[in-house]
Write an enzyme that holds these catalytic residues in place. Structure first.
Site, PDB file in Angstrom:
ATOM      1  N   MET A  73       0.802  -1.214   0.000  1.00 26.83           N
ATOM      2  CA  MET A  73       0.000   0.000   0.000  1.00 26.83           C
ATOM      3  C   MET A  73       0.839   1.270   0.000  1.00 26.83           C
ATOM      4  SD  MET A  73      -2.587  -1.769  -0.155  1.00 26.83           S
ATOM      5  CE  MET A  73      -3.279  -3.338   0.334  1.00 26.83           C
ATOM      6  N   CYS A  74       0.586   2.122  -0.961  1.00 20.84           N
ATOM      7  CA  CYS A  74       1.352   3.353  -1.140  1.00 20.84           C
ATOM      8  C   CYS A  74       0.418   4.461  -1.620  1.00 20.84           C
ATOM      9  CB  CYS A  74       2.465   3.158  -2.177  1.00 20.84           C
ATOM     10  SG  CYS A  74       3.453   1.659  -1.956  1.00 20.84           S
ATOM     11  N   THR A  75       0.939   5.688  -1.652  1.00 24.58           N
ATOM     12  CA  THR A  75       0.188   6.843  -2.128  1.00 24.58           C
ATOM     13  C   THR A  75       1.078   7.701  -3.008  1.00 24.58           C
ATOM     14  OG1 THR A  75      -1.090   6.873  -0.058  1.00 24.58           O
ATOM     15  CG2 THR A  75      -1.186   8.839  -1.442  1.00 24.58           C
ATOM     16  N   THR A 100       4.584   7.560  -1.033  1.00 26.90           N
ATOM     17  CA  THR A 100       4.946   6.783   0.144  1.00 26.90           C
ATOM     18  C   THR A 100       5.131   5.334  -0.287  1.00 26.90           C
ATOM     19  OG1 THR A 100       2.675   6.156   0.760  1.00 26.90           O
ATOM     20  CG2 THR A 100       3.489   8.283   1.568  1.00 26.90           C
ATOM     21  N   ARG A 106      -7.023   7.253   2.299  1.00 20.02           N
ATOM     22  CA  ARG A 106      -5.824   8.005   1.922  1.00 20.02           C
ATOM     23  C   ARG A 106      -6.045   8.777   0.621  1.00 20.02           C
ATOM     24  NH1 ARG A 106      -2.287   4.449   0.531  1.00 20.02           N
ATOM     25  NH2 ARG A 106      -3.268   2.501   1.153  1.00 20.02           N
TER      26      ARG A 106
END
Length: 330
Positions: free
Chosen positions: A7-9, A25, A218
């Site tokens: 999981m990243c943004t 991220t 997010r």
């Protein structure tokens, strides 16, 4: 079988006049063993190999890099984030629904860990990258029980942007400067539909916001804070602003995740000044931000591949001259 990257943004700030800046991220349940690489132009690539292993039997993509780049690797096997010398950026993030479809030997195959690197090596703009993308097919690979279930975001110094996904074997491309935030599940079109449920007009501190660490929360938060930004005074303010949103979209240490007992902490954050060709990196276990100025490193053909381990508490500020020759080409 789990995904290799989780999981990243990704956050693109392309509405200011000082510095087109993009942050991301990296969230994962263990260290991805990140290394920052300086990759000169003129490197020979084989998109069908993961290390010494051939993973694409028929029509693997082979190319020589046209542009030099600075990238972050994962497990020494993939380029997951970076910028090339002409200001094209790329970011690989997890997507559960990823399905690249059956192998089409009419298109050159690139294993998913080199998907973004192929575009950095060969394209100067998002438009050019999308045209090149028509010639290739990303291929799912596995390593150590993990698979590369990924989607890709790219952007350039003009602020143009594209998000590229494969779901149910179908390629979907969302092209335009309005596509500024990408997280993970569900696929991007559904994330956009979820965002429509929120009205942030005339927002104040009383405006309700989703506050957990799942991808939709997010996605909504990052979009909300992006629309509140003021024109920065200089590059320092622009980079700090994007870092502030990336930190807000990060996963705190030990935050509960999808299943009881699972955690996917944010391991690091990056912010890139696409106009100034500067790449900033922040390891979450370090108090320091470091950066690489692409104008101060050797990206000429024939120069050495260089590497830096960012897990060094003594590193701070500009690290352009702290790299060492890589023991073996990445």
């Amino acid at each position: 079988m789990e995904s290799l990257f989780v999981m990243c943004t990704r956050i693109l700030w392309n509405t200011n006049t000082v510095a087109t800046s993009v942050g991301r991220t990296m969230d994962w349940a263990e260290s991805t063993e990140p290394r920052i690489y300086i990759l000169p132009k003129g490197l020979a690539r084989d998109g069908g190999r993961v290390g010494p292993v051939n993973v694409i039997a028929e029509n693997p993509a082979k190319w020589t890099s046209k542009y030099g780049s600075v990238v972050v690797s994962a497990y020494g096997l993939a380029s997951v984030d970076g910028i090339n010398e002409v200001g094209l950026g790329m970011h690989l993030l997890f997507l559960t629904a990823t399905d690249f479809g059956p192998r089409d030997p009419e298109k050159a195959g690139v294993h998913a860990g080199l998907w973004g690197q192929y575009l950095l090596d060969n394209a100067s703009t998002v438009e050019e990258a999308l045209k090149l993308h028509e010639q290739i097919q990303p291929v799912m690979v596995e390593h150590g029980g993990f698979k590369t279930s990924l989607h890709l975001a790219i952007e350039d110094a003009t602020g143009d942007s594209a998000i590229i996904e494969y779901a149910a074997g179908e390629l979907k491309i969302y092209h335009g400067p309005e596509h500024r935030v990408m997280t993970n599940d569900p696929p991007y079109d559904e994330q956009l539909r979820q965002l429509e449920k929120w009205n942030f007009k005339d927002a104040t501190r009383e405006t309700p916001l989703p506050g957990n660490v799942n991808p939709i929360d997010r996605f909504v938060r990052a979009n909300y804070f992006l629309q509140t930004l003021r024109e920065p005074q200089d590059e320092r303010a622009a980079i700090a602003t994007v870092f502030s949103i990336a930190r807000n979209a990060s996963v705190p240490f030990n935050a509960p995740y999808k299943r009881v007992g699972t955690i996917y902490d944010t391991e690091y954050r990056t912010v890139t000044n696409l106009n100034g060709r500067r790449y900033f990196f922040e390891l979450t276990t370090s108090p320091n931000v470091i950066w690489v100025d692409l104008a101060k490193v050797d990206l000429s053909a024939g120069s050495d591949v260089q590497v830096l381990d960012p897990d060094n508490i003594e590193l701070s500020g500009s690290v352009s001259q702290r790299f060492e020759k890589a023991a073996q080409p990445f």
